[in-house]
Design a protein around this motif. Structure first.
Motif, short mmCIF file in Angstrom:
data_model
loop_
_atom_site.label_atom_id
_atom_site.label_comp_id
_atom_site.label_asym_id
_atom_site.label_seq_id
_atom_site.Cartn_x
_atom_site.Cartn_y
_atom_site.Cartn_z
N ARG A 16 0.83 -1.21 0.00
CA ARG A 16 0.00 0.00 0.00
C ARG A 16 0.86 1.26 0.00
NH1 ARG A 16 -5.43 -0.53 1.07
NH2 ARG A 16 -5.49 1.58 1.93
N VAL A 19 2.11 1.89 -3.56
CA VAL A 19 1.07 2.49 -4.42
C VAL A 19 0.97 3.98 -4.14
CG1 VAL A 19 -1.39 2.48 -4.97
CG2 VAL A 19 -0.18 0.31 -4.63
N ARG A 20 1.04 4.36 -2.88
CA ARG A 20 1.00 5.79 -2.53
C ARG A 20 2.24 6.51 -3.04
NH1 ARG A 20 3.03 8.67 1.64
NH2 ARG A 20 3.59 6.81 2.86
N HIS A 23 1.96 7.35 -6.75
CA HIS A 23 1.15 8.55 -7.00
C HIS A 23 1.92 9.82 -6.68
CE1 HIS A 23 -2.30 11.25 -7.09
NE2 HIS A 23 -1.95 11.67 -5.88
N THR A 55 1.07 -5.47 -7.10
CA THR A 55 1.26 -4.07 -6.75
C THR A 55 1.22 -3.19 -7.98
OG1 THR A 55 2.64 -4.80 -4.89
CG2 THR A 55 2.71 -2.48 -5.46
N ALA A 58 -2.24 -2.20 -9.01
CA ALA A 58 -2.78 -1.07 -8.25
C ALA A 58 -2.12 0.24 -8.67
CB ALA A 58 -2.58 -1.32 -6.76
N GLN A 61 -3.59 2.26 -11.42
CA GLN A 61 -4.80 3.01 -11.10
C GLN A 61 -4.51 4.22 -10.21
OE1 GLN A 61 -7.71 1.80 -12.81
NE2 GLN A 61 -5.87 0.81 -13.64
N SER A 62 -3.34 4.26 -9.57
CA SER A 62 -2.99 5.42 -8.74
C SER A 62 -2.18 6.45 -9.51
CB SER A 62 -2.20 4.96 -7.51
OG SER A 62 -0.88 4.56 -7.85
#
Length: 320
Positions: A16, A19-20, A23, A55, A58, A61-62
């Motif tokens: 997670r 993914v952050r 972005h 990962t 995801a 999409q970020s």
């Protein structure tokens, strides 16, 4: 113009967080992002190894703009090349054409987990060549059957192919691997600023192909803390890839690097908050002919300060 990327290090952050970070790196202005694909971290201190492909799904999409890339996936043991082709095509669809498949001959560290032993380097290169041929054939569309010395494929087909074919980048380390893979690949990957690699690649490959490198840094207001962190988590680099590819686990890397000092690390990795030090470390790659350079910020919990500095100070200095 040189393009600058950000590395999503699966060895030092949970999924997670990655993914952050993806972005935030896009918002900071990086041109592309690369993701490592490991089953183990190099050292226990790094502490993570989530699945790269889940990962990446995801991350598509970020993010909206940055190119994405594996740096690198090994398609010879832990993954069958037909499965890698399917994964890559799916990520290309999810990212709407922003993905490059980076491939390499792998490390014992990650591939031993499937219990097939670890072949010598010449066999690994033979396997990688067959894998690239299989993946390329599947990207062409239609049914693929293949019988080689190392792989068999029986009537495989990718049912969801992207409109933009997935480019393939291959990691090389010398003239022999350049000559082997340049005719098969769309881009070159290397970790050392060897001008001879770029020259030979340009002589052999299709015109205008990218040459992609990676550089670790440790950004921190406290330079001593940065050096300590770089030593704890990145001293594994000192062995070189010929050694690193053979070590079986984090304990092996810890033993092999027990005599690497903080001074050794500080001499090779920019530590602190000086953008000029990063520029100086990048310059040999640019001078050698690399077109793309991905930065690694060492320390999974130390990404936010670096990404803020990248936007305001590091990327402007590099692009200047």
């Amino acid at each position: 113009m040189t393009r600058f990327g950000y590395t999503l290090m699966t060895e030092q952050a949970p999924p997670r967080a990655l993914v952050r970070h993806a972005h935030e790196a896009e918002q900071a202005g990086f041109d592309f992002e690369v993701m490592s694909d490991h089953y183990f971290p190099w050292l226990d201190e790094q502490g993570h190894a989530p699945n790269a492909w889940a990962t990446l799904g995801a991350v598509t999409q970020s993010t909206e703009r940055v190119e994405l890339m594996t740096y690198v996936t090994c398609p010879i043991m832990r993954y069958h090349p037909a499965v890698v082709a399917q994964q890559a095509a799916t990520v290309q669809l999810l990212s709407e054409g922003r993905f490059t498949l980076g491939l390499g001959a792998g490390e014992n560290l990650n591939e031993h987990v499937v219990g097939r032993g670890w072949p010598p380097v010449n066999i690994r290169h033979e396997m990688l060549t067959e894998a690239v041929e299989i993946i390329s054939a599947l990207f062409d569309g239609g049914y693929v059957s293949f019988t080689g010395d190392h792989f068999r494929v029986d009537s495989a087909k990718l049912w969801d192919l992207p409109e933009v074919r997935v480019p393939i980048a291959v990691a090389v380390s010398g003239d022999q691997s350049v000559r082997r893979y340049a005719p098969l690949a769309d881009a070159m990957i290397a970790v050392e600023p060897g001008a001879e690699l770029c020259t030979e690649w340009d002589r052999t490959a299709r015109e205008g192909t990218r040459k992609i490198a990676q550089l670790p840094i440790c950004w921190d207001d406290d330079r001593d803390a940065a050096i300590t962190r770089a030593h704890e988590q990145f001293r594994w680099f000192a062995g070189g890839w010929k050694v690193n590819a053979e070590l079986p686990g984090p304990a092996g890397f810890a033993a092999a690097t027990q005599f690497v000092t903080k001074d050794d690390v500080a001499e090779n990795i920019p530590c602190g908050t000086d953008p000029d030090a990063v520029v100086a470390a990048v310059k040999p790659f640019v001078d050698a002919g690399f077109t793309d350079i991905a930065l690694v910020q060492i320390g999974g919990e130390h990404q936010d300060p670096f990404l803020a500095a990248a936007k305001e100070r590091v990327l402007p200095a590099l692009r200047a």
